[in-house]
Design a protein around this motif. Structure first.
Motif, PDB file in Angstrom:
ATOM      1  N   GLN A 191       1.135   0.262  -9.724  1.00  0.00           N
ATOM      2  CA  GLN A 191       1.606   1.595  -9.352  1.00  0.00           C
ATOM      3  C   GLN A 191       2.600   1.515  -8.203  1.00  0.00           C
ATOM      4  OE1 GLN A 191      -0.814   4.825  -7.152  1.00  0.00           O
ATOM      5  NE2 GLN A 191      -0.985   5.382  -9.325  1.00  0.00           N
ATOM      6  N   ASN A 192       3.715   2.233  -8.347  1.00  0.00           N
ATOM      7  CA  ASN A 192       4.697   2.374  -7.275  1.00  0.00           C
ATOM      8  C   ASN A 192       4.612   3.769  -6.678  1.00  0.00           C
ATOM      9  OD1 ASN A 192       6.347  -0.097  -7.070  1.00  0.00           O
ATOM     10  ND2 ASN A 192       6.856   0.336  -9.199  1.00  0.00           N
ATOM     11  N   ARG A 193       4.706   3.858  -5.351  1.00  0.00           N
ATOM     12  CA  ARG A 193       4.763   5.145  -4.660  1.00  0.00           C
ATOM     13  C   ARG A 193       6.052   5.183  -3.846  1.00  0.00           C
ATOM     14  NH1 ARG A 193      -1.539   5.110  -2.502  1.00  0.00           N
ATOM     15  NH2 ARG A 193      -2.456   4.630  -4.554  1.00  0.00           N
TER      16      ARG A 193
ATOM     17  N   TYR B 182       1.254  -0.985  -5.543  1.00  0.00           N
ATOM     18  CA  TYR B 182      -0.191  -1.103  -5.349  1.00  0.00           C
ATOM     19  C   TYR B 182      -0.854  -1.693  -6.587  1.00  0.00           C
ATOM     20  CZ  TYR B 182       0.267   2.115  -1.368  1.00  0.00           C
ATOM     21  OH  TYR B 182       0.611   2.706  -0.181  1.00  0.00           O
ATOM     22  N   ASN B 183      -2.000  -2.353  -6.369  1.00  0.00           N
ATOM     23  CA  ASN B 183      -2.820  -2.761  -7.502  1.00  0.00           C
ATOM     24  C   ASN B 183      -3.896  -1.708  -7.738  1.00  0.00           C
ATOM     25  OD1 ASN B 183      -4.863  -3.197  -5.595  1.00  0.00           O
ATOM     26  ND2 ASN B 183      -4.576  -5.417  -5.559  1.00  0.00           N
ATOM     27  N   LYS B 184      -4.748  -1.927  -8.727  1.00  0.00           N
ATOM     28  CA  LYS B 184      -5.730  -0.909  -9.107  1.00  0.00           C
ATOM     29  C   LYS B 184      -6.773  -0.678  -8.021  1.00  0.00           C
ATOM     30  CE  LYS B 184      -8.220   0.677 -13.176  1.00  0.00           C
ATOM     31  NZ  LYS B 184      -8.616   0.370 -14.575  1.00  0.00           N
ATOM     32  N   LYS B 185      -6.991  -1.669  -7.154  1.00  0.00           N
ATOM     33  CA  LYS B 185      -7.948  -1.516  -6.060  1.00  0.00           C
ATOM     34  C   LYS B 185      -7.377  -0.693  -4.913  1.00  0.00           C
ATOM     35  CE  LYS B 185     -10.385  -5.872  -6.936  1.00  0.00           C
ATOM     36  NZ  LYS B 185     -10.770  -7.195  -6.367  1.00  0.00           N
ATOM     37  N   GLY B 186      -6.097  -0.352  -5.014  1.00  0.00           N
ATOM     38  CA  GLY B 186      -5.460   0.421  -3.955  1.00  0.00           C
ATOM     39  C   GLY B 186      -4.862  -0.431  -2.860  1.00  0.00           C
TER      40      GLY B 186
ATOM     41  N   ARG C 208       0.780  -4.534  -2.651  1.00  0.00           N
ATOM     42  CA  ARG C 208       1.257  -5.851  -3.067  1.00  0.00           C
ATOM     43  C   ARG C 208       2.626  -6.145  -2.465  1.00  0.00           C
ATOM     44  NH1 ARG C 208       0.580  -7.029  -9.323  1.00  0.00           N
ATOM     45  NH2 ARG C 208       1.581  -8.913  -8.529  1.00  0.00           N
ATOM     46  N   SER C 209       3.450  -5.116  -2.356  1.00  0.00           N
ATOM     47  CA  SER C 209       4.768  -5.293  -1.746  1.00  0.00           C
ATOM     48  C   SER C 209       5.317  -3.936  -1.339  1.00  0.00           C
ATOM     49  CB  SER C 209       5.745  -5.983  -2.703  1.00  0.00           C
ATOM     50  OG  SER C 209       6.001  -5.161  -3.828  1.00  0.00           O
ATOM     51  N   THR C 210       6.231  -3.951  -0.382  1.00  0.00           N
ATOM     52  CA  THR C 210       6.918  -2.735   0.059  1.00  0.00           C
ATOM     53  C   THR C 210       8.388  -3.048   0.253  1.00  0.00           C
ATOM     54  OG1 THR C 210       4.989  -1.797   1.187  1.00  0.00           O
ATOM     55  CG2 THR C 210       7.147  -1.011   1.897  1.00  0.00           C
TER      56      THR C 210
ATOM     57  N   MET D 197      12.012  -6.340   2.637  1.00  0.00           N
ATOM     58  CA  MET D 197      10.982  -6.619   1.640  1.00  0.00           C
ATOM     59  C   MET D 197       9.763  -7.189   2.348  1.00  0.00           C
ATOM     60  SD  MET D 197      10.158  -6.657  -1.597  1.00  0.00           S
ATOM     61  CE  MET D 197       9.018  -7.487  -2.721  1.00  0.00           C
ATOM     62  N   ILE D 198       8.607  -6.544   2.152  1.00  0.00           N
ATOM     63  CA  ILE D 198       7.357  -6.992   2.766  1.00  0.00           C
ATOM     64  C   ILE D 198       6.392  -7.397   1.661  1.00  0.00           C
ATOM     65  CG2 ILE D 198       5.455  -6.374   4.300  1.00  0.00           C
ATOM     66  CD1 ILE D 198       7.262  -4.104   5.375  1.00  0.00           C
ATOM     67  N   GLU D 199       5.810  -8.570   1.790  1.00  0.00           N
ATOM     68  CA  GLU D 199       4.801  -9.038   0.840  1.00  0.00           C
ATOM     69  C   GLU D 199       3.427  -8.995   1.507  1.00  0.00           C
ATOM     70  OE1 GLU D 199       5.882 -12.654  -1.521  1.00  0.00           O
ATOM     71  OE2 GLU D 199       7.479 -12.741  -0.026  1.00  0.00           O
TER      72      GLU D 199
END
Length: 207
Positions: A138-140, A155-159, A162-164, A180-182
């Motif tokens: 999911q992207n916000r 985001y992954n399913k756990k909330g 993953r990256s910004t 880019m932030i990992e």
């Protein structure tokens, strides 16, 4: 993963994630589907598109095509279904991928959520040949007062993040920096890198 590779991966995810439809949506057989045995490859595109269905507003609601391999043989039969909101924003996309004999290979369900005319959230869910969920992303999205995109977080399913990607603009409204932030599996920052741009959009530095 370096900055450029990270941006590429995130961009691919952003491009394929869309909509708000029911998981019970199923393809409508026969509307535009062609006999696979009669398909002739397009030598330029290596792909054949049997047909498209549009709604009264001209929005594409269904599409059928086949994917050909290097040997020009059909590898997959693909069915796409789309939905839209009252403003003609695409809100969902479902893609069924099947073998030449019609056996399911995979399915993806993509959703878009809009607010004030801007894309706020997009979600991609993947399913295997048995229609069992095997991926979820999911992207916000965030924007400034000028409606310029300032942040995209994956985001992954756990909330967990993953990256910004952060986009910083100068006083002229031009993109100045992109960061880019990992994050690790627990959502903690593990790497940060970025690019700096000129007023004309050329890359002038990395950090």
């Amino acid at each position: 993963m370096n900055f450029k590779n990270g941006i590429f991966i995130l961009s691919v995810i952003v491009m394929i994630v869309i909509g708000l439809a029911s998981c019970n949506m199923k393809p409508t057989p026969g509307k535009t589907e062609s006999d696979v045995a009669a398909v002739k490859p397009d030598s330029a595109k290596n792909e054949f598109r049997p047909g498209i269905v549009k709604d009264a507003n001209g929005n594409m609601t269904e599409r059928r095509d086949v994917t050909l391999g290097p040997d020009s043989k059909v590898r997959t039969r693909n069915e796409y279904h789309y939905t839209y909101d009252s403003l003609n924003n695409r809100t969902s996309e479902q893609i069924w991928c099947k073998s030449p004999d019609g056996t399911p290979v995979s399915r993806t369900y993509n959703t878009f959520i809009y607010s004030d005319g801007l894309l706020r959230q997009s979600t991609l869910i993947g399913y295997d040949a048995n229609d069992k969920e095997n991926s979820w992303l999911q992207n916000r999205y965030e924007y400034n007062s000028k409606r310029q995109q300032t942040e995209v977080t994956l985001y992954n399913k756990k909330g967990n993040r993953r990256s910004t990607t952060l986009r910083i603009y100068n006083d002229k409204g031009n993109l100045w920096k992109e960061v880019m932030i990992e994050y690790d599996v627990n959502g903690r920052e593990k790497n940060r890198s970025g690019l700096e741009f000129s007023d004309r959009g050329a890359i002038v530095g990395e950090f």
